[in-house]
Write a protein that holds these residues in place. Structure first.
Motif, PDB file in Angstrom:
ATOM      1  N   THR A  60      -3.426   0.764  -4.277  1.00  0.00           N
ATOM      2  CA  THR A  60      -4.150   0.364  -5.481  1.00  0.00           C
ATOM      3  C   THR A  60      -3.420   0.814  -6.736  1.00  0.00           C
ATOM      4  OG1 THR A  60      -6.222   0.641  -6.715  1.00  0.00           O
ATOM      5  CG2 THR A  60      -5.583   2.464  -5.288  1.00  0.00           C
ATOM      6  N   SER A  61      -3.497  -0.001  -7.755  1.00  0.00           N
ATOM      7  CA  SER A  61      -2.888   0.385  -9.025  1.00  0.00           C
ATOM      8  C   SER A  61      -3.765   1.390  -9.776  1.00  0.00           C
ATOM      9  CB  SER A  61      -2.634  -0.851  -9.893  1.00  0.00           C
ATOM     10  OG  SER A  61      -3.845  -1.520 -10.152  1.00  0.00           O
ATOM     11  N   VAL A  85      -2.252   4.852  -1.337  1.00  0.00           N
ATOM     12  CA  VAL A  85      -1.249   5.082  -2.377  1.00  0.00           C
ATOM     13  C   VAL A  85      -1.832   4.569  -3.681  1.00  0.00           C
ATOM     14  CG1 VAL A  85       1.092   4.588  -3.168  1.00  0.00           C
ATOM     15  CG2 VAL A  85       0.638   4.792  -0.711  1.00  0.00           C
ATOM     16  N   CYS A  86      -1.775   5.402  -4.712  1.00  0.00           N
ATOM     17  CA  CYS A  86      -2.342   5.031  -6.011  1.00  0.00           C
ATOM     18  C   CYS A  86      -1.243   4.772  -7.037  1.00  0.00           C
ATOM     19  CB  CYS A  86      -3.266   6.146  -6.506  1.00  0.00           C
ATOM     20  SG  CYS A  86      -4.737   6.337  -5.476  1.00  0.00           S
ATOM     21  N   GLY A  87      -1.633   4.143  -8.112  1.00  0.00           N
ATOM     22  CA  GLY A  87      -0.688   3.736  -9.143  1.00  0.00           C
ATOM     23  C   GLY A  87       0.024   4.862  -9.847  1.00  0.00           C
ATOM     24  N   VAL A  92       5.897   5.499  -7.050  1.00  0.00           N
ATOM     25  CA  VAL A  92       5.634   4.161  -7.602  1.00  0.00           C
ATOM     26  C   VAL A  92       6.223   4.126  -9.007  1.00  0.00           C
ATOM     27  CG1 VAL A  92       3.878   2.468  -8.212  1.00  0.00           C
ATOM     28  CG2 VAL A  92       3.548   3.926  -6.206  1.00  0.00           C
ATOM     29  N   LYS A  93       7.415   3.585  -9.111  1.00  0.00           N
ATOM     30  CA  LYS A  93       8.134   3.580 -10.387  1.00  0.00           C
ATOM     31  C   LYS A  93       7.678   2.459 -11.312  1.00  0.00           C
ATOM     32  CE  LYS A  93      10.651   7.029  -9.134  1.00  0.00           C
ATOM     33  NZ  LYS A  93      10.065   8.318  -9.341  1.00  0.00           N
ATOM     34  N   PRO A  97       3.528  -6.476 -11.835  1.00  0.00           N
ATOM     35  CA  PRO A  97       3.515  -7.184 -10.552  1.00  0.00           C
ATOM     36  C   PRO A  97       4.614  -6.740  -9.590  1.00  0.00           C
ATOM     37  CG  PRO A  97       4.619  -8.544 -12.165  1.00  0.00           C
ATOM     38  CD  PRO A  97       4.180  -7.267 -12.880  1.00  0.00           C
ATOM     39  N   ALA A  98       5.321  -5.651  -9.910  1.00  0.00           N
ATOM     40  CA  ALA A  98       6.377  -5.154  -9.020  1.00  0.00           C
ATOM     41  C   ALA A  98       5.776  -4.738  -7.671  1.00  0.00           C
ATOM     42  CB  ALA A  98       7.086  -3.975  -9.671  1.00  0.00           C
TER      43      ALA A  98
END
Length: 118
Positions: A60-61, A85-87, A92-93, A97-98
């Protein structure tokens, strides 16, 4: 900054600073998390996938603090997943929309499965 852009687009620059807008947003969201219900058949679908041995991950972002608040009311759904995994995760670089968050989730899932097989 997203808050600045929203305030400009909505002509709310006189009512909020970017910081006060974000604070207000999170306070209002906190009030509704408990009332947010899963889409129909989500739990049943996740149970079937679990029964079939399909590993599941939440990517999730949302930032970790927000995810934690949301999932407090959906422990049953969270129980189906092996990890999340969170934003704001350090791996998470780039956000939407990556594909970074999904690649990170894939990598961690593979590592978790490898550990179980060893």
């Amino acid at each position: 900054n997203v808050a600045e852009i929203l305030l400009q687009e909505l002509n709310l620059e006189k009512e909020f600073t970017p910081s006060s807008f974000v604070d207000t947003y999170y306070k209002e969201m906190d009030k509704i998390y408990e009332d947010i219900k899963p889409l129909p058949a989500v739990k049943e679908t996740m149970q079937k996938l679990k029964d079939l041995g399909v590993p599941m991950v939440i990517a999730t972002s949302s930032y970790t603090a927000s995810y934690t608040k949301k999932m407090k009311f959906h422990k049953d759904i969270e129980s189906f997943v092996l990890l999340h995994v969170c934003g704001d995760d350090s791996e998470v670089k780039h956000g939407k929309p990556a594909p970074d968050i999904f690649l990170c989730a894939k990598k961690r899932l593979e590592q978790k499965i490898e550990k179980k097989l060893d």
